[in-house]
Write a protein that holds these residues in place. Structure first.
Motif, PDB file in Angstrom:
ATOM      1  N   VAL B  81       0.854  -1.193   0.000  1.00 39.47           N
ATOM      2  CA  VAL B  81       0.000   0.000   0.000  1.00 39.47           C
ATOM      3  C   VAL B  81       0.889   1.243   0.000  1.00 39.47           C
ATOM      4  N   PRO B  82       0.728   2.126  -1.021  1.00 42.94           N
ATOM      5  CA  PRO B  82       1.579   3.309  -1.074  1.00 42.94           C
ATOM      6  C   PRO B  82       1.255   4.241   0.104  1.00 42.94           C
ATOM      7  N   PRO B  83       2.231   4.918   0.723  1.00 47.76           N
ATOM      8  CA  PRO B  83       3.640   4.834   0.368  1.00 47.76           C
ATOM      9  C   PRO B  83       4.257   3.502   0.803  1.00 47.76           C
ATOM     10  N   ALA B  84       5.092   2.899  -0.085  1.00 46.62           N
ATOM     11  CA  ALA B  84       5.706   1.604   0.192  1.00 46.62           C
ATOM     12  C   ALA B  84       6.606   1.689   1.428  1.00 46.62           C
ATOM     13  N   LEU B  85       6.695   0.533   2.092  1.00 47.97           N
ATOM     14  CA  LEU B  85       7.544   0.385   3.275  1.00 47.97           C
ATOM     15  C   LEU B  85       7.182   1.366   4.387  1.00 47.97           C
ATOM     16  N   ALA B  86       5.880   1.623   4.489  1.00 46.48           N
ATOM     17  CA  ALA B  86       5.394   2.413   5.625  1.00 46.48           C
ATOM     18  C   ALA B  86       3.933   2.023   5.836  1.00 46.48           C
ATOM     19  N   PHE B  87       3.451   2.145   7.060  1.00 47.47           N
ATOM     20  CA  PHE B  87       2.045   1.840   7.317  1.00 47.47           C
ATOM     21  C   PHE B  87       1.197   3.025   6.900  1.00 47.47           C
ATOM     22  N   ALA B  88       0.112   2.745   6.147  1.00 48.06           N
ATOM     23  CA  ALA B  88      -0.768   3.826   5.729  1.00 48.06           C
ATOM     24  C   ALA B  88      -2.163   3.281   5.573  1.00 48.06           C
ATOM     25  N   LEU B  89      -3.143   4.157   5.595  1.00 44.87           N
ATOM     26  CA  LEU B  89      -4.520   3.740   5.391  1.00 44.87           C
ATOM     27  C   LEU B  89      -4.683   3.329   3.931  1.00 44.87           C
ATOM     28  N   PRO B  90      -5.157   2.089   3.620  1.00 44.32           N
ATOM     29  CA  PRO B  90      -5.256   1.670   2.223  1.00 44.32           C
ATOM     30  C   PRO B  90      -6.384   2.409   1.495  1.00 44.32           C
ATOM     31  N   GLY B  91      -6.220   2.586   0.204  1.00 45.33           N
ATOM     32  CA  GLY B  91      -7.274   3.156  -0.631  1.00 45.33           C
ATOM     33  C   GLY B  91      -8.362   2.136  -0.864  1.00 45.33           C
ATOM     34  N   PRO B  92      -9.434   2.497  -1.621  1.00 42.88           N
ATOM     35  CA  PRO B  92     -10.552   1.566  -1.807  1.00 42.88           C
ATOM     36  C   PRO B  92     -10.162   0.270  -2.506  1.00 42.88           C
ATOM     37  N   VAL B  93      -9.276   0.312  -3.492  1.00 41.39           N
ATOM     38  CA  VAL B  93      -8.903  -0.901  -4.226  1.00 41.39           C
ATOM     39  C   VAL B  93      -8.126  -1.853  -3.324  1.00 41.39           C
ATOM     40  N   ASP B  94      -7.093  -1.320  -2.680  1.00 40.33           N
ATOM     41  CA  ASP B  94      -6.306  -2.155  -1.764  1.00 40.33           C
ATOM     42  C   ASP B  94      -7.161  -2.635  -0.595  1.00 40.33           C
ATOM     43  N   GLY B  95      -8.039  -1.749  -0.137  1.00 41.75           N
ATOM     44  CA  GLY B  95      -8.933  -2.112   0.964  1.00 41.75           C
ATOM     45  C   GLY B  95      -9.799  -3.295   0.580  1.00 41.75           C
ATOM     46  N   MET B  96     -10.338  -3.258  -0.646  1.00 42.94           N
ATOM     47  CA  MET B  96     -11.154  -4.350  -1.148  1.00 42.94           C
ATOM     48  C   MET B  96     -10.350  -5.640  -1.222  1.00 42.94           C
ATOM     49  N   LYS B  97      -9.121  -5.512  -1.749  1.00 46.59           N
ATOM     50  CA  LYS B  97      -8.249  -6.704  -1.847  1.00 46.59           C
ATOM     51  C   LYS B  97      -8.049  -7.314  -0.459  1.00 46.59           C
ATOM     52  N   ILE B  98      -7.713  -6.441   0.507  1.00 44.50           N
ATOM     53  CA  ILE B  98      -7.448  -6.931   1.867  1.00 44.50           C
ATOM     54  C   ILE B  98      -8.690  -7.625   2.424  1.00 44.50           C
ATOM     55  N   ALA B  99      -9.869  -6.959   2.241  1.00 41.86           N
ATOM     56  CA  ALA B  99     -11.098  -7.525   2.797  1.00 41.86           C
ATOM     57  C   ALA B  99     -11.392  -8.896   2.197  1.00 41.86           C
ATOM     58  N   LEU B 100     -11.243  -9.024   0.867  1.00 34.23           N
ATOM     59  CA  LEU B 100     -11.522 -10.298   0.215  1.00 34.23           C
ATOM     60  C   LEU B 100     -10.583 -11.394   0.707  1.00 34.23           C
ATOM     61  N   VAL B 101      -9.307 -11.047   0.775  1.00 34.27           N
ATOM     62  CA  VAL B 101      -8.327 -12.054   1.193  1.00 34.27           C
ATOM     63  C   VAL B 101      -8.590 -12.485   2.627  1.00 34.27           C
ATOM     64  N   VAL B 102      -8.900 -11.517   3.495  1.00 29.49           N
ATOM     65  CA  VAL B 102      -9.157 -11.863   4.891  1.00 29.49           C
ATOM     66  C   VAL B 102     -10.390 -12.742   5.000  1.00 29.49           C
ATOM     67  N   MET B 103     -11.434 -12.426   4.205  1.00 34.36           N
ATOM     68  CA  MET B 103     -12.640 -13.229   4.262  1.00 34.36           C
ATOM     69  C   MET B 103     -12.369 -14.658   3.790  1.00 34.36           C
ATOM     70  N   THR B 104     -11.637 -14.779   2.685  1.00 39.95           N
ATOM     71  CA  THR B 104     -11.273 -16.124   2.206  1.00 39.95           C
ATOM     72  C   THR B 104     -10.554 -16.894   3.303  1.00 39.95           C
ATOM     73  N   ALA B 105      -9.560 -16.226   3.905  1.00 37.05           N
ATOM     74  CA  ALA B 105      -8.771 -16.899   4.938  1.00 37.05           C
ATOM     75  C   ALA B 105      -9.653 -17.288   6.116  1.00 37.05           C
ATOM     76  N   ALA B 106     -10.589 -16.411   6.496  1.00 37.47           N
ATOM     77  CA  ALA B 106     -11.426 -16.674   7.670  1.00 37.47           C
ATOM     78  C   ALA B 106     -12.349 -17.861   7.420  1.00 37.47           C
ATOM     79  N   VAL B 107     -13.007 -17.878   6.242  1.00 42.57           N
ATOM     80  CA  VAL B 107     -13.926 -18.980   5.940  1.00 42.57           C
ATOM     81  C   VAL B 107     -13.159 -20.300   5.917  1.00 42.57           C
ATOM     82  N   ALA B 108     -12.021 -20.285   5.225  1.00 48.21           N
ATOM     83  CA  ALA B 108     -11.243 -21.521   5.112  1.00 48.21           C
ATOM     84  C   ALA B 108     -10.732 -21.967   6.481  1.00 48.21           C
TER      85      ALA B 108
END
Lengths: 233, 366
Positions: B81-108
C-alpha cells in the motif's frame, strides 16, 4: 432395640444368594424370613413386621423401586437395598423411594451385619421423632436444644446452613442421603438441582468438623449418589 | 490429511510454537515481498496469503491462524500500500483486496478448524477404544483361569471323597479363586461405564475432596498401618468428571502404592491447580520404577502382555486408569521422586480455568 419381631426379611430370588444371606444372618444372631418375589416380599414385610428388610433390586416380578414404594405406603421398616456397583441412578431412585441404605455387591457378612446395626439404630432414633438434647458422634457433640456444636470439647461456630446440613445428616443416623434429598431438606424443594451449593457447604462443614477435610471420618461422599454420616461404633 | 494435524496440540509449549510458526510465515512473506522480484507482486501475495494462513490453521489451530491473518494484513499494508515500506490507510482498491483475502482466509480457517477437531476427536476415540478393547480382551482371557479352577475344585468337593486336609485346601482354593474372579469382574463392569465412543457418559461437576475422601474411606481396611498424607487445597474448584470412575482410578493408584510401598509405609495424595487443569498425584516411598517401566507401565495390555494372574490384575489396574483419564481428556504419567519412591500424576481439565481462558473472565468463581 430388637423386640419379639427381630426377624429379618430377605427378598432375594437367587437361591444361592439367599442361602448366603441366611448363614450370615444366623451368624450375626438374627432370625431370617425370606421371600423370592417382590409381591411376596411386600406382603411378608407388611404381615410379619420384620425389624429390617433386605431387598435385592433384581427381582423377577416387580422392580425394587416399586417394592420399596409399596412397603413405604404402610410401613417404616428399614429397607437395605442390595445392588451392583454400576447402578448409581437406580440406587438414587431407590433411596428417594424410601429405602434407608444400600449394600453394593460384593459385600462381606461383616458389612451386612454392620449395616443392619446402623439401620436398627437409625430406626430407633427416627421413631423418637426430632432429635433433641445432646447427640454425640465420635468426638463431635451436637446440642439440639442450644443449637451448638463442639468438636473434641472445642466450640465450633457453624452458619445456619452448615448447622442444618449437619443436623439433616445426624437425623439420618448413618443412612445414605441423596444429593437431592439433602438439598430439599436444607435449602428447600426449589433448590433440589443445585448440587454445587451442597458441594461447597459440605466442604466448609468438613473443614470445621473433621480433623482433615480430605480424609473425612464423618462426612463421607458416596460418589454419584450422595452423602452419609459415618457413625463410629 | 490427518497427518497434517498436530496431535500434541493440547500439550504446553505447542501453543507457543503455533504462534511462532505464524510469525515466521508472516516474516518470510514480508521479506520475499520486499525483494520486489517481478514474480512477487500484489497478485502473488494475495494468492499466497490464504495458503500461509491455512497451513498454520491446519498445524496449530485457530488462534495462530488469526494472528497470521492479522500479521499478513499489516505486512501487505507495509509493503504494497503506497507509500511503500510504511504503514498507511489503504485506498478503496487495496482495501477491497485486503477484505476479500481476509474473508477467504477466515472462511477456510473455520472449515479447517472443524475438520481438525473431527480428526483429533476421531484419533482420541480410536485411542480410547483401543485401550478399552485390549482391556476387555485381556480381562476375558484372565477370567478363564479362575473359572476352570473353581469348577474343578467345586466338583471335587461335591464328590465328597477327599481327605480332610484336601477338603480344607479345596475350600481355600474356592475362596481364593472366587475372590480373584470377583476382582476381575468388578473391573470389567467398571470398564463398561466407559463408553466405546470414548465419551464419559456420567460426568458432572464434582469435587475432588469428596472423591478422595470416598476412596480413602473405601480403602480403610487395606490402609491399616499406613500413614496417608493428603494435600487438597480448600478452595479447589469443581471439575467435570465421572466420580465413580475417578474414585476407582484413585483406589487403583492407592492399591498400587500399598503394593510397592516396601518399608516406606507413607502414601501421599495431593491436588494442585495449574493454569488449565487440576493435577492429582499419588506418591509412595517404595523402590520406584525403572526407566523402561516408566513408559510402558500404562501400556502393558496394548503390547499383548496382558496382566497375567500373578500380579492379580495390577497391570490391568493401571491400564484402566489410563483409559479413564484419557477419556476425560487428561494425561497420566509416572515418575520417580527425587527422595525415592514413585509418583503417578494425572490431570483433569479445570472448567473454571478453561472458561477464563476462552472468555477472559478469570476469577468469576470465588
Amino acid at each position: 432395640v430388637s423386640t419379639a419381631s427381630s426377624a429379618i426379611l430377605a427378598i432375594e430370588d437367587d437361591p444361592h444368594a439367599r442361602l448366603l444371606l441366611q448363614v450370615a444372618l444366623r451368624d450375626g444372631g438374627y432370625e431370617c424370613l425370606h421371600a423370592t418375589t417382590g409381591i411376596e416380599g411386600v406382603s411378608l414385610a407388611l404381615k410379619c413386621d420384620p425389624s429390617v428388610v433386605l431387598l435385592d433390586v433384581m427381582l423377577p416380578d416387580i422392580d425394587g423401586v416399586e417394592v420399596t414404594r409399596r412397603i413405604r405406603e404402610r410401613s417404616s421398616v428399614p429397607i437395605i437395598v442390595i445392588s451392583a456397583r454400576t447402578q448409581e441412578a437406580h440406587k438414587i431412585a431407590l433411596l428417594e423411594a424410601g429405602s434407608n441404605d444400600y449394600l453394593t455387591k460384593p459385600f462381606s457378612a461383616g458389612e451386612l451385619i454392620a449395616r443392619i446395626h446402623v439401620a436398627l439404630r437409625g430406626h430407633a432414633v427416627s421413631e423418637m421423632g426430632q432429635p433433641a438434647g445432646l447427640v454425640t458422634i465420635g468426638d463431635v457433640t451436637i446440642d439440639f436444644d442450644r443449637r451448638s456444636v463442639t468438636v473434641a470439647g472445642r466450640d465450633v461456630l457453624l452458619s445456619p446452613i452448615e448447622y442444618r446440613l449437619l443436623s439433616v445428616l445426624v437425623r439420618a443416623n448413618g443412612r445414605v442421603l441423596t444429593n437431592r434429598q439433602i438439598l430439599r431438606e436444607v435449602w428447600g424443594a426449589r433448590y433440589a438441582g443445585h448440587a454445587n451449593y451442597l458441594r461447597v457447604y459440605m466442604s466448609k462443614l468438613r473443614h470445621k468438623i473433621e480433623r482433615n477435610a480430605s480424609q473425612p471420618k464423618y462426612l463421607v461422599n458416596e460418589p454419584s449418589v450422595g452423602y452419609r454420616l459415618r457413625v463410629p461404633n | 490429511m490427518a497427518f497434517f494435524f498436530d496431535k500434541h496440540r493440547h500439550m504446553n509449549g505447542s501453543r507457543l510454537r503455533g504462534y511462532l510458526a505464524g510469525l515466521a510465515v508472516v516474516v518470510l512473506g514480508t521479506t520475499l515481498s520486499i525483494t520486489r522480484l517481478p514474480v512477487l507482486n500484489t497478485a502473488a501475495f494475495t494468492a499466497a496469503f490464504p495458503l500461509g494462513v491455512l497451513t498454520v490453521a491446519c498445524r496449530f489451530g485457530i488462534g495462530p491462524a488469526l494472528m497470521t491473518t492479522l500479521g499478513g494484513v499489516l505486512a501487505f499494508d507495509f509493503v504494497f500500500v503506497p507509500p511503500a515500506l510504511a504503514f498507511a490507510l489503504p485506498g478503496p482498491v487495496d482495501g477491497m483486496k485486503i477484505a476479500l483475502v481476509v474473508m477467504t482466509a477466515a472462511v477456510a480457517t473455520a472449515v479447517i478448524e472443524r475438520l481438525r477437531r473431527q480428526v483429533l476427536g476421531a484419533r482420541r476415540r480410536a485411542e480410547i477404544e483401543g485401550v478399552r478393547n485390549a482391556l476387555l480382551s485381556g480381562l476375558s482371557h484372565d477370567l478363564r483361569t479362575p473359572l476352570h479352577t473353581l469348577v474343578g475344585a467345586g466338583n471335587a468337593l461335591c464328590t465328597g471323597r477327599l481327605e480332610p486336609g484336601e477338603h480344607q485346601a479345596f475350600s481355600h482354593l474356592v475362596a481364593d479363586e472366587a475372590g480373584r474372579l470377583q476382582r476381575l469382574v468388578t473391573r470389567l463392569l467398571e470398564l463398561t461405564r466407559l463408553g466405546s465412543d470414548g465419551v464419559v457418559h456420567h460426568a458432572s461437576a464434582c469435587s475432588l475432596e469428596d472423591v478422595i475422601g470416598a476412596a480413602i474411606c473405601r480403602m480403610e481396611g487395606q490402609l491399616v498401618g499406613f500413614e496417608v498424607v493428603t494435600d487438597v487445597p480448600s478452595n479447589l474448584p469443581a471439575a467435570r468428571f465421572d466420580p465413580v470412575l475417578v474414585e476407582q482410578v484413585l483406589v487403583n493408584l492407592v492399591e498400587n502404592a500399598i503394593r510397592y510401598a516396601a518399608s516406606g509405609r507413607r502414601i501421599e495424595i495431593a491436588v494442585r491447580q495449574e493454569r488449565l487443569q487440576l493435577v492429582v498425584e499419588v506418591a509412595d516411598h517404595g523402590p520406584g520404577v525403572s526407566a523402561e517401566e516408566q513408559d510402558s507401565v500404562f501400556q502393558k495390555l496394548r503390547r499383548g502382555r496382558a496382566a497375567r494372574a500373578e500380579d492379580g490384575g495390577m497391570g490391568l489396574g493401571l491400564a484402566f486408569c489410563h483409559a479413564v483419564v484419557t477419556a476425560h481428556l487428561g494425561r497420566i504419567w509416572l515418575e520417580n521422586r527425587p527422595g525415592g519412591g514413585a509418583v503417578v500424576r494425572f490431570t483433569l481439565p479445570d472448567p473454571s480455568a478453561s472458561r477464563a481462558w476462552q472468555g477472559g473472565i478469570a476469577g468469576s468463581l470465588s
